[in-house]
Design a protein around this motif. Structure first.
Motif, PDB file in Angstrom:
ATOM      1  N   PRO A 139      60.712  47.408  32.328  1.00  0.00           N
ATOM      2  CA  PRO A 139      60.555  48.731  32.960  1.00  0.00           C
ATOM      3  C   PRO A 139      59.498  49.594  32.265  1.00  0.00           C
ATOM      4  CG  PRO A 139      62.863  48.164  32.855  1.00  0.00           C
ATOM      5  CD  PRO A 139      62.129  47.080  32.094  1.00  0.00           C
ATOM      6  N   GLU A 140      59.362  49.446  30.964  1.00  0.00           N
ATOM      7  CA  GLU A 140      58.361  50.237  30.235  1.00  0.00           C
ATOM      8  C   GLU A 140      56.929  49.798  30.508  1.00  0.00           C
ATOM      9  OE1 GLU A 140      61.073  48.707  28.987  1.00  0.00           O
ATOM     10  OE2 GLU A 140      60.665  47.860  26.994  1.00  0.00           O
ATOM     11  N   ASP A 141      56.751  48.713  31.255  1.00  0.00           N
ATOM     12  CA  ASP A 141      55.411  48.313  31.682  1.00  0.00           C
ATOM     13  C   ASP A 141      54.967  49.072  32.935  1.00  0.00           C
ATOM     14  OD1 ASP A 141      56.275  44.932  30.828  1.00  0.00           O
ATOM     15  OD2 ASP A 141      54.998  46.299  29.679  1.00  0.00           O
ATOM     16  N   THR A 142      55.859  49.852  33.507  1.00  0.00           N
ATOM     17  CA  THR A 142      55.523  50.633  34.693  1.00  0.00           C
ATOM     18  C   THR A 142      54.396  51.611  34.387  1.00  0.00           C
ATOM     19  OG1 THR A 142      57.741  50.467  35.633  1.00  0.00           O
ATOM     20  CG2 THR A 142      56.400  52.341  36.339  1.00  0.00           C
ATOM     21  N   ALA A 143      53.330  51.539  35.183  1.00  0.00           N
ATOM     22  CA  ALA A 143      52.144  52.361  34.955  1.00  0.00           C
ATOM     23  C   ALA A 143      51.126  52.078  36.049  1.00  0.00           C
ATOM     24  CB  ALA A 143      51.529  52.050  33.594  1.00  0.00           C
ATOM     25  N   VAL A 144      50.092  52.885  36.074  1.00  0.00           N
ATOM     26  CA  VAL A 144      48.905  52.554  36.862  1.00  0.00           C
ATOM     27  C   VAL A 144      47.982  51.750  35.954  1.00  0.00           C
ATOM     28  CG1 VAL A 144      46.929  53.423  38.152  1.00  0.00           C
ATOM     29  CG2 VAL A 144      49.124  54.637  38.258  1.00  0.00           C
ATOM     30  N   TYR A 145      47.580  50.609  36.425  1.00  0.00           N
ATOM     31  CA  TYR A 145      46.726  49.717  35.649  1.00  0.00           C
ATOM     32  C   TYR A 145      45.289  49.834  36.158  1.00  0.00           C
ATOM     33  CZ  TYR A 145      50.702  47.599  33.326  1.00  0.00           C
ATOM     34  OH  TYR A 145      51.814  47.401  32.546  1.00  0.00           O
ATOM     35  N   TYR A 146      44.375  50.012  35.206  1.00  0.00           N
ATOM     36  CA  TYR A 146      42.966  50.212  35.530  1.00  0.00           C
ATOM     37  C   TYR A 146      42.131  49.081  34.945  1.00  0.00           C
ATOM     38  CZ  TYR A 146      44.293  55.037  36.593  1.00  0.00           C
ATOM     39  OH  TYR A 146      44.869  56.165  37.121  1.00  0.00           O
ATOM     40  N   CYS A 147      41.274  48.549  35.766  1.00  0.00           N
ATOM     41  CA  CYS A 147      40.277  47.610  35.282  1.00  0.00           C
ATOM     42  C   CYS A 147      39.135  48.403  34.652  1.00  0.00           C
ATOM     43  CB  CYS A 147      39.771  46.768  36.450  1.00  0.00           C
ATOM     44  SG  CYS A 147      38.572  45.506  36.011  1.00  0.00           S
ATOM     45  N   TRP A 148      38.585  47.878  33.584  1.00  0.00           N
ATOM     46  CA  TRP A 148      37.541  48.581  32.831  1.00  0.00           C
ATOM     47  C   TRP A 148      36.449  47.607  32.447  1.00  0.00           C
ATOM     48  CZ3 TRP A 148      36.589  47.246  27.657  1.00  0.00           C
ATOM     49  CH2 TRP A 148      35.661  48.045  26.979  1.00  0.00           C
ATOM     50  N   ARG A 149      35.217  48.088  32.506  1.00  0.00           N
ATOM     51  CA  ARG A 149      34.071  47.297  32.078  1.00  0.00           C
ATOM     52  C   ARG A 149      33.296  48.116  31.047  1.00  0.00           C
ATOM     53  NH1 ARG A 149      28.591  46.148  34.211  1.00  0.00           N
ATOM     54  NH2 ARG A 149      28.132  43.912  34.032  1.00  0.00           N
ATOM     55  N   SER A 150      32.923  47.480  29.965  1.00  0.00           N
ATOM     56  CA  SER A 150      32.182  48.165  28.915  1.00  0.00           C
ATOM     57  C   SER A 150      30.991  48.888  29.511  1.00  0.00           C
ATOM     58  CB  SER A 150      31.719  47.130  27.892  1.00  0.00           C
ATOM     59  OG  SER A 150      30.923  47.733  26.912  1.00  0.00           O
ATOM     60  N   GLY A 151      30.796  50.141  29.134  1.00  0.00           N
ATOM     61  CA  GLY A 151      29.778  50.971  29.759  1.00  0.00           C
ATOM     62  C   GLY A 151      30.435  52.044  30.607  1.00  0.00           C
ATOM     63  N   ALA A 152      31.773  52.171  30.446  1.00  0.00           N
ATOM     64  CA  ALA A 152      32.547  53.235  31.093  1.00  0.00           C
ATOM     65  C   ALA A 152      32.630  53.110  32.601  1.00  0.00           C
ATOM     66  CB  ALA A 152      32.008  54.615  30.704  1.00  0.00           C
ATOM     67  N   THR A 153      32.776  51.878  33.069  1.00  0.00           N
ATOM     68  CA  THR A 153      33.005  51.668  34.486  1.00  0.00           C
ATOM     69  C   THR A 153      34.492  51.385  34.699  1.00  0.00           C
ATOM     70  OG1 THR A 153      30.802  50.718  34.737  1.00  0.00           O
ATOM     71  CG2 THR A 153      32.358  50.334  36.519  1.00  0.00           C
ATOM     72  N   TRP A 154      35.079  52.085  35.644  1.00  0.00           N
ATOM     73  CA  TRP A 154      36.510  51.961  35.904  1.00  0.00           C
ATOM     74  C   TRP A 154      36.793  51.632  37.359  1.00  0.00           C
ATOM     75  CZ3 TRP A 154      40.037  52.517  31.952  1.00  0.00           C
ATOM     76  CH2 TRP A 154      39.563  53.080  30.761  1.00  0.00           C
ATOM     77  N   GLY A 155      37.874  50.928  37.573  1.00  0.00           N
ATOM     78  CA  GLY A 155      38.378  50.733  38.911  1.00  0.00           C
ATOM     79  C   GLY A 155      39.236  51.922  39.322  1.00  0.00           C
ATOM     80  N   GLN A 156      39.764  51.837  40.535  1.00  0.00           N
ATOM     81  CA  GLN A 156      40.528  52.956  41.077  1.00  0.00           C
ATOM     82  C   GLN A 156      41.973  52.944  40.615  1.00  0.00           C
ATOM     83  OE1 GLN A 156      39.927  50.175  42.663  1.00  0.00           O
ATOM     84  NE2 GLN A 156      41.743  49.611  43.837  1.00  0.00           N
ATOM     85  N   GLY A 157      42.426  51.846  40.069  1.00  0.00           N
ATOM     86  CA  GLY A 157      43.792  51.743  39.578  1.00  0.00           C
ATOM     87  C   GLY A 157      44.719  51.109  40.586  1.00  0.00           C
ATOM     88  N   THR A 158      45.703  50.397  40.066  1.00  0.00           N
ATOM     89  CA  THR A 158      46.727  49.795  40.911  1.00  0.00           C
ATOM     90  C   THR A 158      48.092  50.023  40.270  1.00  0.00           C
ATOM     91  OG1 THR A 158      47.391  47.756  42.071  1.00  0.00           O
ATOM     92  CG2 THR A 158      46.502  47.484  39.853  1.00  0.00           C
TER      93      THR A 158
END
Length: 112
Positions: free
Chosen positions: A87-106
């Motif tokens: 249950p403590e893994d509950t969160a929005v997970y974001y993909c990240w690429r070096s250079g400060a690029t982020w996904g929208q989250g899932t």
């Protein structure tokens, strides 16, 4: 312009598994370090796992042995296999690429 598109989140019971995917467009998945962060309600975003350009992986202590990061260069996609979810893994997970690029989250929600 590099874009990251995540998929694979959802609702799962404790002890279950999910696999997150992050597809890169406008760049190569192997050209930079990539990783997954997560942010739970009321908490700061934190790094969960990363994979370097030479394929080396690193994990935060609380996911070691449960999560595995990998990539498929042919599909230009990074994955996060999550097993034995808590249950403590509950969160929005974001993909990240070096250079400060982020996904929208899932959203990942783990029920008792």
């Amino acid at each position: 312009q590099v874009q990251l598109v995540e998929s694979g989140g959802g609702l799962v019971q404790a002890g279950g598994s999910l696999r997150l995917s992050c597809t890169v467009s406008g760049g190569s998945v192997s050209a930079r370090t990539m990783g997954w962060h997560r942010q739970a309600p009321g908490k700061q975003r934190e790094l969960v796992a990363s994979i370097t350009t030479d394929g080396g992986s690193n994990y935060v202590e609380f996911v070691k042995g449960r999560f595995t990061i990998s990539r498929d260069n042919a599909k230009n996609t990074v994955y996060l296999q999550m097993n034995s979810l808590k249950p403590e893994d509950t969160a929005v997970y974001y993909c990240w690429r070096s250079g400060a690029t982020w996904g929208q989250g899932t959203q990942v929600t783990v029920s008792e």
